[in-house]
Design a protein around this motif. Structure first.
Motif, mmCIF file in Angstrom:
data_model
loop_
_atom_site.group_PDB
_atom_site.id
_atom_site.type_symbol
_atom_site.label_atom_id
_atom_site.label_comp_id
_atom_site.label_asym_id
_atom_site.label_seq_id
_atom_site.Cartn_x
_atom_site.Cartn_y
_atom_site.Cartn_z
ATOM 1 N N SER A 1 -72.832 72.708 19.016
ATOM 2 C CA SER A 1 -71.916 73.491 18.176
ATOM 3 C C SER A 1 -71.490 72.700 16.943
ATOM 4 O O SER A 1 -70.934 71.613 17.069
ATOM 5 C CB SER A 1 -70.666 73.888 18.951
ATOM 6 O OG SER A 1 -69.736 74.506 18.075
ATOM 7 N N PRO A 2 -71.696 73.260 15.745
ATOM 8 C CA PRO A 2 -71.245 72.576 14.533
ATOM 9 C C PRO A 2 -69.729 72.617 14.357
ATOM 10 O O PRO A 2 -69.180 71.803 13.629
ATOM 11 C CB PRO A 2 -71.938 73.349 13.406
ATOM 12 C CG PRO A 2 -72.264 74.677 13.979
ATOM 13 C CD PRO A 2 -72.468 74.473 15.443
ATOM 14 N N PHE A 3 -69.046 73.524 15.044
ATOM 15 C CA PHE A 3 -67.598 73.651 14.846
ATOM 16 C C PHE A 3 -66.823 72.425 15.320
ATOM 17 O O PHE A 3 -65.792 72.077 14.755
ATOM 18 C CB PHE A 3 -67.039 74.897 15.554
ATOM 19 C CG PHE A 3 -65.531 74.923 15.559
ATOM 20 C CD1 PHE A 3 -64.826 75.182 14.390
ATOM 21 C CD2 PHE A 3 -64.820 74.644 16.714
ATOM 22 C CE1 PHE A 3 -63.436 75.180 14.379
ATOM 23 C CE2 PHE A 3 -63.434 74.638 16.714
ATOM 24 C CZ PHE A 3 -62.749 74.906 15.543
ATOM 25 N N THR A 4 -67.291 71.752 16.369
ATOM 26 C CA THR A 4 -66.462 70.715 16.981
ATOM 27 C C THR A 4 -66.284 69.475 16.110
ATOM 28 O O THR A 4 -65.489 68.595 16.448
ATOM 29 C CB THR A 4 -66.964 70.350 18.403
ATOM 30 O OG1 THR A 4 -68.364 70.081 18.374
ATOM 31 C CG2 THR A 4 -66.685 71.490 19.360
ATOM 32 N N HIS A 5 -66.944 69.406 14.949
ATOM 33 C CA HIS A 5 -66.606 68.358 13.977
ATOM 34 C C HIS A 5 -65.260 68.659 13.300
ATOM 35 O O HIS A 5 -64.569 67.740 12.873
ATOM 36 C CB HIS A 5 -67.681 68.260 12.886
ATOM 37 C CG HIS A 5 -68.970 67.687 13.350
ATOM 38 N ND1 HIS A 5 -69.136 66.351 13.626
ATOM 39 C CD2 HIS A 5 -70.164 68.275 13.592
ATOM 40 C CE1 HIS A 5 -70.378 66.137 14.011
ATOM 41 N NE2 HIS A 5 -71.024 67.289 14.010
ATOM 42 N N THR A 6 -64.903 69.925 13.185
ATOM 43 C CA THR A 6 -63.711 70.315 12.417
ATOM 44 C C THR A 6 -62.428 69.696 12.947
ATOM 45 O O THR A 6 -61.676 69.089 12.168
ATOM 46 C CB THR A 6 -63.602 71.855 12.332
ATOM 47 O OG1 THR A 6 -64.747 72.341 11.626
ATOM 48 C CG2 THR A 6 -62.345 72.282 11.609
ATOM 49 N N PRO A 7 -62.090 69.808 14.250
ATOM 50 C CA PRO A 7 -60.849 69.171 14.711
ATOM 51 C C PRO A 7 -60.814 67.666 14.451
ATOM 52 O O PRO A 7 -59.779 67.113 14.059
ATOM 53 C CB PRO A 7 -60.820 69.486 16.208
ATOM 54 C CG PRO A 7 -61.618 70.742 16.341
ATOM 55 C CD PRO A 7 -62.715 70.604 15.315
ATOM 56 N N ALA A 8 -61.957 66.991 14.641
ATOM 57 C CA ALA A 8 -62.005 65.541 14.391
ATOM 58 C C ALA A 8 -61.747 65.234 12.924
ATOM 59 O O ALA A 8 -60.952 64.334 12.586
ATOM 60 C CB ALA A 8 -63.346 64.974 14.833
ATOM 61 N N LEU A 9 -62.383 65.959 12.014
ATOM 62 C CA LEU A 9 -62.191 65.716 10.580
ATOM 63 C C LEU A 9 -60.780 66.087 10.128
ATOM 64 O O LEU A 9 -60.202 65.399 9.278
ATOM 65 C CB LEU A 9 -63.236 66.487 9.771
ATOM 66 C CG LEU A 9 -64.667 65.967 9.920
ATOM 67 C CD1 LEU A 9 -65.653 66.926 9.264
ATOM 68 C CD2 LEU A 9 -64.801 64.564 9.334
ATOM 69 N N GLN A 10 -60.227 67.136 10.681
ATOM 70 C CA GLN A 10 -58.846 67.511 10.344
ATOM 71 C C GLN A 10 -57.884 66.401 10.766
ATOM 72 O O GLN A 10 -56.949 66.071 10.044
ATOM 73 C CB GLN A 10 -58.458 68.832 11.031
ATOM 74 C CG GLN A 10 -59.074 70.054 10.414
ATOM 75 C CD GLN A 10 -58.332 70.496 9.152
ATOM 76 O OE1 GLN A 10 -57.386 69.868 8.695
ATOM 77 N NE2 GLN A 10 -58.783 71.605 8.590
ATOM 78 N N ARG A 11 -58.087 65.831 11.952
ATOM 79 C CA ARG A 11 -57.211 64.761 12.445
ATOM 80 C C ARG A 11 -57.373 63.476 11.636
ATOM 81 O O ARG A 11 -56.417 62.763 11.401
ATOM 82 C CB ARG A 11 -57.493 64.476 13.922
ATOM 83 C CG ARG A 11 -57.067 65.561 14.870
ATOM 84 C CD ARG A 11 -55.576 65.703 15.009
ATOM 85 N NE ARG A 11 -54.972 64.478 15.532
ATOM 86 C CZ ARG A 11 -53.711 64.118 15.320
ATOM 87 N NH1 ARG A 11 -52.927 64.850 14.592
ATOM 88 N NH2 ARG A 11 -53.246 63.010 15.830
ATOM 89 N N CYS A 12 -58.594 63.167 11.196
ATOM 90 C CA CYS A 12 -58.829 61.919 10.450
ATOM 91 C C CYS A 12 -58.268 61.983 9.033
ATOM 92 O O CYS A 12 -57.760 60.978 8.534
ATOM 93 C CB CYS A 12 -60.327 61.622 10.393
ATOM 94 S SG CYS A 12 -61.070 61.189 11.966
ATOM 95 N N ALA A 13 -58.379 63.140 8.367
ATOM 96 C CA ALA A 13 -57.876 63.340 6.999
ATOM 97 C C ALA A 13 -58.268 62.182 6.082
ATOM 98 O O ALA A 13 -57.422 61.517 5.482
ATOM 99 C CB ALA A 13 -56.365 63.536 7.018
ATOM 100 N N LEU A 14 -59.565 61.951 5.919
ATOM 101 C CA LEU A 14 -60.071 60.806 5.161
ATOM 102 C C LEU A 14 -60.165 61.107 3.671
ATOM 103 O O LEU A 14 -60.474 62.219 3.267
ATOM 104 C CB LEU A 14 -61.457 60.422 5.677
ATOM 105 C CG LEU A 14 -61.549 60.022 7.149
ATOM 106 C CD1 LEU A 14 -63.005 59.829 7.538
ATOM 107 C CD2 LEU A 14 -60.735 58.777 7.421
#
Length: 195
Positions: free
Chosen positions: A102-115
């Motif tokens: 699933s490509p979606f599961t990168h979204t929560p990680a990237l939202q939390r990192c806020a790089l």
């Protein structure tokens, strides 16, 4: 607010249709996907819930590949993980969930990192192989390569996989994962109050 998104694998047959909803209780994603993984056709449904700050809380996953199998993975506010109601202490350092298909599961990680551009973050994820439903802790690292007004480019280095470049929109929803996934459509639905 609700969004409907559709992705397809880069070269294999398949599709994922996902409904994403934000409300006061958090972020709720429900998805149906069909893919060919390592020569096996699967159909899967999942519901993934995060709190309002994109911290993982619960996943229900059902996969049909020569019979249906399912799992429930949860993380409480103290960071304890449960798989089908049983403690998984080996996942204690994990912060997010990654589904192999699933490509979606990168979204929560990237939202939390806020790089920002040039910044990177390494995190432990509970990685789920959608063929076997095996759950294991893995290291994942994101590096923000470039930010523009309409998209951001990241490099994702996931344990056991070759590095990938990810292009995401301003909501950290995947547009393109080179040689892996490509977004086909996105629609935003907003409820308007009666005047």
């Amino acid at each position: 607010m609700q969004q409907h998104l559709t992705w397809k694998p880069w070269s294999n047959p398949g599709v994922e249709n996902l409904r994403l909803k934000h409300d006061a209780g958090g972020i709720h994603a429900s998805s149906h996907l069909i893919q060919n993984l390592r020569g096996h056709s699967i159909a899967a449904t999942y519901v993934l819930n995060c709190d309002p700050r994109w911290r993982f809380r619960r996943l229900w996953l059902q996969v049909d590949n020569h019979g249906q199998r399912s799992l429930i993975l949860e993380r409480d506010i103290r960071g304890r993980w449960l798989l089908n109601g049983e403690p998984r202490n080996d996942l204690g350092d994990c912060q997010q969930v990654m589904l192999s298909a699933s490509p979606f599961t990168h979204t929560p990680a990237l939202q939390r990192c806020a790089l920002e551009t040039g910044q990177s973050a390494a995190l432990q994820v509970a990685w789920i192989d959608m063929l076997s439903l095996k759950v294991e802790a893995r290291q994942q690292r994101y590096l923000c390569l470039r930010q523009q007004s309409d998209h951001t480019l990241y490099r994702c280095e996931a344990e056991g996989k070759p590095p990938r470049e990810l292009t995401v929109d301003p909501d950290a929803l995947l547009i393109d994962a080179r040689e892996q996934y490509q977004r086909m459509s996105v629609r935003t639905l907003q409820v308007s109050p009666w005047v």
